[in-house]
Design a protein around this motif. Structure first.
Motif: not given
Length: 343
Positions: A19, A329, A332
């Protein structure tokens, strides 16, 4: 002990937290699937099943060498080198008559930090070992199916001169040059702690590293109830606790070129989608293309929700490393992949 024991990680060693580095300008791993043929019929592999029951894999058995070279040429367009160019897939790479030329061409073009082959090593005679080392192969991963001829016969359905097999591996090790040799064996090929220790002793002096991997129910066409016989499935293939996968990370860091040139986004044999075709497209443009971008967004929505093939897939669940988990994640990263990808 000379060889290093690998426990709870793949042969590639420590991993980067995925990530933190997305989106990738170049794949971490680009897998070349050179040969959809095999001389073994291992009971945990699709080659134990007749071809018509496996589903679609490839329109060709052997990758065309000219198409391969064009693909390697296209890989020079990546600003960053591919971390690993891996020659593997559903088949035995050493059955491709030009496999050492493939390695040499990739070495010449310097497209990857490392090149590696995963092989059953049954064809690893002295000449092949010399040619692999001369071609610049970085890592040779040996898939071992037993510590006795009898176990090899049971697992792989192949008769072999076991002493000659080990002598060939010893020769390869002694003439490996800069090539790293990793020996790995599946847990179902070992009957208890005594055979585990025998494996380690057998390969301690003829490999640089070694490890035991768990057989997992990865392929829907294989009867794993018969193969595994109630085996505990709480640990992944590499010995990490199994965890629920909501976002499959594979399309974000890897891709595979099949023998027919088709590009797929993961290692499932039931392809969720075909990303492109290297017979008439550039692997660079496929990796950075709109179809791949949209597929990655689909994964961030939750692969078990958004893709029928992914809902039935167990590959990632049984191969996930904690560093690759993108679930925390996803929101995002959606914003990242909703924008145009890196040129």
């Amino acid at each position: 002990m000379n060889a290093v024991k690998i426990v709870a990680q793949g042969a590639g060693g420590k991993r980067t937290r995925l990530a933190d580095v997305l989106p990738l300008e170049a794949p971490f791993v680009l897998q070349i699937f050179p040969a959809y043929v095999c001389n073994f019929r291992c009971n945990f592999c699709i080659f134990s099943v007749e071809e018509k029951k496996r589903g679609f894999i490839s329109d060709k058995k052997l990758m065309d060498f000219e198409m391969y070279k064009r693909s390697i040429d296209e890989m020079t367009r990546f600003k960053n080198k591919i971390k690993v160019l891996r020659f593997a897939g559903m088949g035995e790479p050493l059955l491709h008559p030009q496999i050492t030329e493939m390695i040499a061409y990739a070495t010449e073009k310097q497209v990857a930090e490392k090149t590696e082959i995963i092989t059953n090593a049954s064809l690893l005679d002295h000449e092949t070992s010399d040619r692999l080392a001369a071609a610049g192969l970085s890592r040779l991963l040996l898939s071992i199916e037993g510590v006795t001829p009898e176990k090899y016969q049971k697992i792989s359905q192949a008769k072999m001169d076991f002493d000659k097999f080990l002598e060939n591996i010893r020769y390869c090790f002694e003439h490996r040059g800069k090539m790293h040799i990793h020996a790995k064996i599946v847990n179902i090929a070992l009957d208890g702690p005594e055979e585990e220790e025998k494996f380690y002793q057998m390969f301690d002096q003829i490999s640089d590293s070694m490890g035991i991997e768990n057989v997992m129910p990865l392929y829907p066409c294989v009867d794993f109830k018969e193969v595994l016989k109630g085996q505990d499935l709480s640990m992944t293939q590499y010995g990490v606790p199994v965890s629920k996968v909501t976002v499959c990370p594979q399309p974000f860091y890897t891709t595979q070129i099949n023998p027919d040139g088709k590009v797929v986004p993961c290692y499932s044999i039931v392809y969720p989608e075909i990303m492109g075709d290297c017979t008439n497209e550039s692997i660079y443009e496929i990796w950075h293309g709109e179809k791949f971008r949209k597929f990655r967004l689909k994964m961030l929505e939750g692969s078990k929700i958004s893709c029928e093939a992914c809902r039935k897939c167990e590959v990632m669940e049984h191969r996930l490393f904690p560093e690759d988990d993108l679930s925390g994640e996803a929101e995002r990263l959606k914003k990242v992949y909703q924008n145009k990808m890196i040129e």
